[in-house]
Design a protein around this motif. Structure first.
Motif, PDB file in Angstrom:
ATOM      1  N   PRO A 197       6.183   1.553  -0.444  1.00 48.57           N
ATOM      2  CA  PRO A 197       5.289   0.421  -0.148  1.00 48.57           C
ATOM      3  C   PRO A 197       6.025  -0.890   0.135  1.00 48.57           C
ATOM      4  O   PRO A 197       7.209  -1.019  -0.165  1.00 48.57           O
ATOM      5  N   THR A 220       0.842  -1.201   0.000  1.00 48.52           N
ATOM      6  CA  THR A 220       0.000   0.000   0.000  1.00 48.52           C
ATOM      7  C   THR A 220       0.876   1.251   0.000  1.00 48.52           C
ATOM      8  O   THR A 220       2.060   1.195   0.330  1.00 48.52           O
ATOM      9  N   LEU A 236       1.880   2.198  -7.847  1.00 46.21           N
ATOM     10  CA  LEU A 236       0.857   2.490  -6.822  1.00 46.21           C
ATOM     11  C   LEU A 236       0.480   3.971  -6.826  1.00 46.21           C
ATOM     12  O   LEU A 236      -0.666   4.321  -6.562  1.00 46.21           O
ATOM     13  N   LYS A 294      -1.899   4.318  -9.706  1.00 46.34           N
ATOM     14  CA  LYS A 294      -3.182   3.696  -9.350  1.00 46.34           C
ATOM     15  C   LYS A 294      -3.982   4.614  -8.408  1.00 46.34           C
ATOM     16  O   LYS A 294      -5.190   4.800  -8.568  1.00 46.34           O
TER      17      LYS A 294
END
Lengths: 480, 480
Positions: free
Chosen positions: B354, B341, B470, B473
């Motif tokens: 992450p 995450t 990430l 995203k």
């Protein structure tokens, strides 16, 4: 923690030396005072007295303490035996917690057997310096916030567990309304506050479902952190969606919190969005690296902030993280007679004020709720009008003055008499209230956050004369 | 203190929310790291791990804790029941205490049940931020002192009892040799140090009799505070008189301490007086508002100081009193699978790294004792030469690099496995020694007190690519 061991080695070394060389009935008085106010303010909010009184009332050395002291191979067996048997029998006079106290005024005055009083120095200064520092920073921030509630939430950046917990206590004394720290909340009966962290929002697939999940679990505490992604594009619109669903289900939302970005502009726009969506009652809480001057600047900007959450800059007083209170000998009893003492210094500012003293707050009889000056006097003097006084600040230009038509209120009260405690206020919100009342009596100019006017602190001429005599005597002793 | 209650309310609010909305077997990993070094240094000395491991290994909620939580009327009975039964089962990986750690590198990484890991945040940050801050300030001052012994004696100005005691521990980790605080000395097996205060000198009719009395009680510890009246006119001459008497009685004096005035000039003249009187071995200790840059300036001046005593500026790190370490979600297990995450932010500098990671210190094979960079990698990557890496600092200009001909040493070790502790080093002097060895491997330029060179911290391309994916995203999720 064994608080009686939170003591510098040299206190024990001196105590052992006093025991070996001076009469065992030698008494002494030490005053706690400071010379400079953190952040160039004009006064400090006194705090920490409750912990001092409780500790001194229970002060004694355990078998383990004595064993440890023995292991240092520095102290006589007689002295260690004496230590193992004593309980503290000191008398403590102090300003009630929450009192605004000015430079050179005694915050606490401790008298009793020289050895016992000496051994309290480190602990007493640690507690008073720390809590008074944080209470002072707290009132400054609360002063800037003009009555808006402030939550203390600095535990994670505090200098250790006690700093977090006693710091939260001191923050409430200075005006904060709640704390995030449950240890402090439970120990000192402070309302606990807080809602969610960014981690909550990140634990769900997206911000909206995180907010929805929160509203489901806490329908009466819908206070949403709106800056995990983008405050205005995502946070506030998602909050409004959830607020509408909540209202449809009969629950009125609490508000939002903004923790990053340009708080002022974000708050103004978020307020507009909330109002337009039909939520004019939803509160906006601001956090993120706030301090007194930032809070003032936000409010000067017209930022519509209802509450503040304040962390590291409050709990460490980071802009001015030390209150340099000292513990100085004021008098000692020699052959049963009290003799005032002084510590001289090259710097006139560092010369101490001798003797057993009282601090009076002076109120004009024309405006009975307005304090106009403080007067430090010898404890046995009577303070009557007209009163000739001398400025306690050696750098002040208005060196002497005659005060007339006033009422004088003594500030130092007795909290421990020969080791026996009197009632000490433990309700932090009562202390907060007392502090607020006492501050309201001070001139507004003395409360300015920048360049405050110096509130006058005078010595009576009797005390000033005593100080001069002792300075002369000390200089004479030096030269011979 | 109930350290498991040194927890912000919102941690419990979130935990109760997770309990109500997420599968109870949800696992998570949180990393502790910081972004900025106090005093604009280039690294922090990691400290506090022993207290974290001990507390987490014993972490549980008492009946009183549960009663208090219940009284807040915010948590479900199921959740409170669950809390009353759990012991902490987290796994802790960490840098050994004393390790120099750079921005963005995990100091500690905690994985386990989401609720348990979440509830540790406040406590873990409090301990690590505080002790690492003081250990860092301590190494800076010790670095400036070039090997001269430093006594920590700031207890009276520390931010509460824990700040004094854990602070003394951290000061030793950073290089100090002793403390004045007997609580810290006894708890952490640190040599206790200190001699006399001005109050000792004032308790006697004059300085000479005060010194004589001391020499009589402590013939093997004749270290005299010479600035109560006047260092050169009174203090040093009286000390020399007492030193001569002591030597005549077969005792060699230790030295003098100067605690006010222009330390540099006073030390030079005092040294001369002591040498001429036949005491070239007598040590000069300096104290009074010292900090790294003051120590450096004194030694640059050629001031003949043998030891330093350092108080408030060390124990509060007053020039930079906050280490802003954070606790950020790095991965979570969803349906038994670990998913990395990220926390994005408007500021690229605040984007987290992450996944489950390892930190490697990279040594050149040409100079095996010289560290040339750190590399943060995913835990399951193998680090082999040649290694393509990306600078972890988004503001750095040398964005990518190929490392060759190196040896990589993993720094994160496991200290707790599912709640079961492994050995953690508790000898503070061994930790001090480890820290000194690790610092010796770093480039000298990275240890400069002013404008240190930035030591490079890289990400492997695999980790950098994961971070980019990430970020993309998250931005995509935001826009939809």
């Amino acid at each position: 923690m064994d608080l009686q061991m939170l003591t510098d080695l040299y206190e024990f070394s001196m105590a052992n030396g006093y025991y070996a060389t001076l009469p065992h009935d030698r008494q002494a008085r030490f005053d706690v005072f400071y010379r400079r106010v953190p952040d160039n303010g004009s006064f400090v909010i006194a705090a920490g007295l409750q912990q001092v009184v409780e500790q001194v009332a229970n002060w004694h050395f355990s078998k383990e303490n004595i064993e440890y002291l023995k292991s240092l191979k520095e102290f006589s067996p007689d002295f260690l035996d004496y230590l193992s048997k004593i309980k503290n029998s000191c008398t403590i006079q102090a300003l009630p917690e929450g009192t605004p106290v000015f430079p050179r005024e005694p915050i606490i005055s401790i008298s009793g057997p020289l050895i016992e009083a000496q051994l309290l120095e480190t602990f007493v200064l640690n507690i008073i310096n720390h809590q008074s520092l944080i209470a002072t920073k707290s009132w400054q921030i609360n002063h800037a916030a003009q009555g808006r509630p402030i939550m203390e939430f600095g535990a994670r950046r505090a200098q250790g567990p006690d700093a977090a917990t006693y710091g939260a206590r001191a923050a409430v004394i200075g005006g904060c309304t709640s704390t995030s720290n449950l240890q402090a909340a439970s120990q000192f009966h402070i309302p606990a506050a807080g809602t969610m962290a960014h981690a909550w929002v990140e634990s769900f697939p997206d911000e909206l479902s995180a907010f929805q999940a929160w509203a489901k679990v806490y329908p009466n505490k819908i206070s949403l952190l709106v800056d995990t992604y983008d405050v205005l594009k995502s946070g506030v619109p998602n909050a409004i969606r959830v607020f509408k669903q909540a209202r449809a289900n009969g629950h009125e939302p609490v508000g939002i919190r903004i923790d990053s970005g340009d708080i002022s502009q974000l708050a103004i726009k978020a307020r507009q969005m909330l109002d337009e969506a039909g939520f004019p009652q939803a509160k906006i809480t601001a956090s993120n690296a706030l301090d007194a001057h930032v809070v003032k600047s936000l409010l000067d900007d017209g930022a519509p902030i209802d509450n503040f959450g304040i962390g590291e800059r409050l709990i460490t007083s980071s802009s001015s993280p030390v209150l340099s209170g000292v513990y100085k000998l004021a008098e000692e009893s020699v052959n049963g007679k009290w003799i005032p003492t002084i510590k001289v210094s090259d710097s006139r500012e560092k010369v101490t004020i001798p003797g057993n003293k009282q601090v009076y707050r002076i109120y004009s009889n024309d405006q009975p709720n307005k304090a106009i000056a403080d007067v430090i006097a010898l404890a046995d003097e009577s303070i009557t009008t007209p009163l000739k006084v001398v400025n306690s600040d050696p750098t002040a230009t208005n060196a002497s003055q005659i005060l007339t038509n006033f009422t004088a209120k003594p500030l130092l009260k007795t909290y421990l008499t020969a080791g026996q405690p009197a009632k000490v206020e433990t309700d932090v919100f009562k202390i907060q209230q007392t502090s607020r009342q006492l501050r309201a009596q001070l001139p507004e100019a003395s409360k300015r956050l920048v360049n405050p006017d110096r509130y006058p602190v005078y010595l009576t001429t009797k005390l000033a004369d005593l100080q001069e005599q002792l300075i002369t005597k000390a200089q004479f002793a030096e030269e011979n």
